[in-house]
Design a protein around this motif. Structure first.
Motif, PDB file in Angstrom:
ATOM      1  N   SER A 198      -3.818  14.165   7.482  1.00  0.00           N
ATOM      2  CA  SER A 198      -2.543  13.442   7.481  1.00  0.00           C
ATOM      3  C   SER A 198      -1.403  14.411   7.758  1.00  0.00           C
ATOM      4  O   SER A 198      -1.483  15.606   7.464  1.00  0.00           O
ATOM      5  CB  SER A 198      -2.337  12.789   6.108  1.00  0.00           C
TER       6      SER A 198
ATOM      7  N   TYR B  39       0.820  -1.210   0.000  1.00  0.00           N
ATOM      8  CA  TYR B  39       0.000   0.000   0.000  1.00  0.00           C
ATOM      9  C   TYR B  39       0.853   1.258   0.000  1.00  0.00           C
ATOM     10  O   TYR B  39       1.970   1.268   0.516  1.00  0.00           O
ATOM     11  CB  TYR B  39      -0.916   0.036   1.230  1.00  0.00           C
TER      12      TYR B  39
ATOM     13  N   LYS C 218      -3.117   3.076   2.608  1.00  0.00           N
ATOM     14  CA  LYS C 218      -4.507   3.217   2.187  1.00  0.00           C
ATOM     15  C   LYS C 218      -4.759   2.806   0.748  1.00  0.00           C
ATOM     16  O   LYS C 218      -5.767   2.192   0.447  1.00  0.00           O
ATOM     17  CB  LYS C 218      -4.921   4.668   2.400  1.00  0.00           C
TER      18      LYS C 218
ATOM     19  N   GLU D 162      -6.207  11.567   2.446  1.00  0.00           N
ATOM     20  CA  GLU D 162      -6.250  11.344   3.897  1.00  0.00           C
ATOM     21  C   GLU D 162      -6.255  12.685   4.618  1.00  0.00           C
ATOM     22  O   GLU D 162      -5.217  13.164   5.081  1.00  0.00           O
ATOM     23  CB  GLU D 162      -5.039  10.501   4.323  1.00  0.00           C
TER      24      GLU D 162
END
Length: 122
Positions: A98, A72, A76, A95
């Motif tokens: 983040s 990944y 994600k 995200e």
């Protein structure tokens, strides 16, 4: 004639399988040397440890060695050149909140950075 065409295609396919894996620039469409320049320009090493990048000893984000072997991107997205480039360009869209900020990386720099990172993981 049909059998000749099939045989020729089989030979081409086998030759492709026996060669080296595709280069990082072929995978991403980018240039690893330009990627190194873009990594330095965008200050990626302030947060990440990146092999081969002078001064890239950051510990805020993950170390980026062997990125091509990971399942990944950012924990994600399935690891693919397209997803890595999207993450580099738009981490806050992917995200929100983040620690990875949007740095205004354009499409060309993202391709080149991805080429560098995949090249380093070979």
């Amino acid at each position: 004639m049909h059998n000749v065409a099939i045989a020729l295609l089989a030979v081409i396919a086998l030759a492709a399988c026996e060669g080296k894996p595709p280069s990082s620039d072929a995978i991403t469409g980018g240039n690893p040397q330009h990627g190194l320049d873009a990594i330095l320009r965008h200050g990626c090493g302030a947060c990440h440890r990146i092999d081969g990048v002078p001064g890239a000893y950051g510990t805020v984000g993950p170390a980026l060695q062997n990125i091509g072997e990971r399942a990944y991107v950012a924990g994600k997205l399935p690891n693919s050149p397209e997803n890595l480039q999207m993450w580099i360009r738009f981490p806050q869209r992917i995200e929100p909140g983040s620690a990875m900020p949007d740095l205004g990386v354009d499409e060309i720099d993202a391709r080149d950075i991805a080429a560098y990172l995949y090249h380093q993981s070979r």
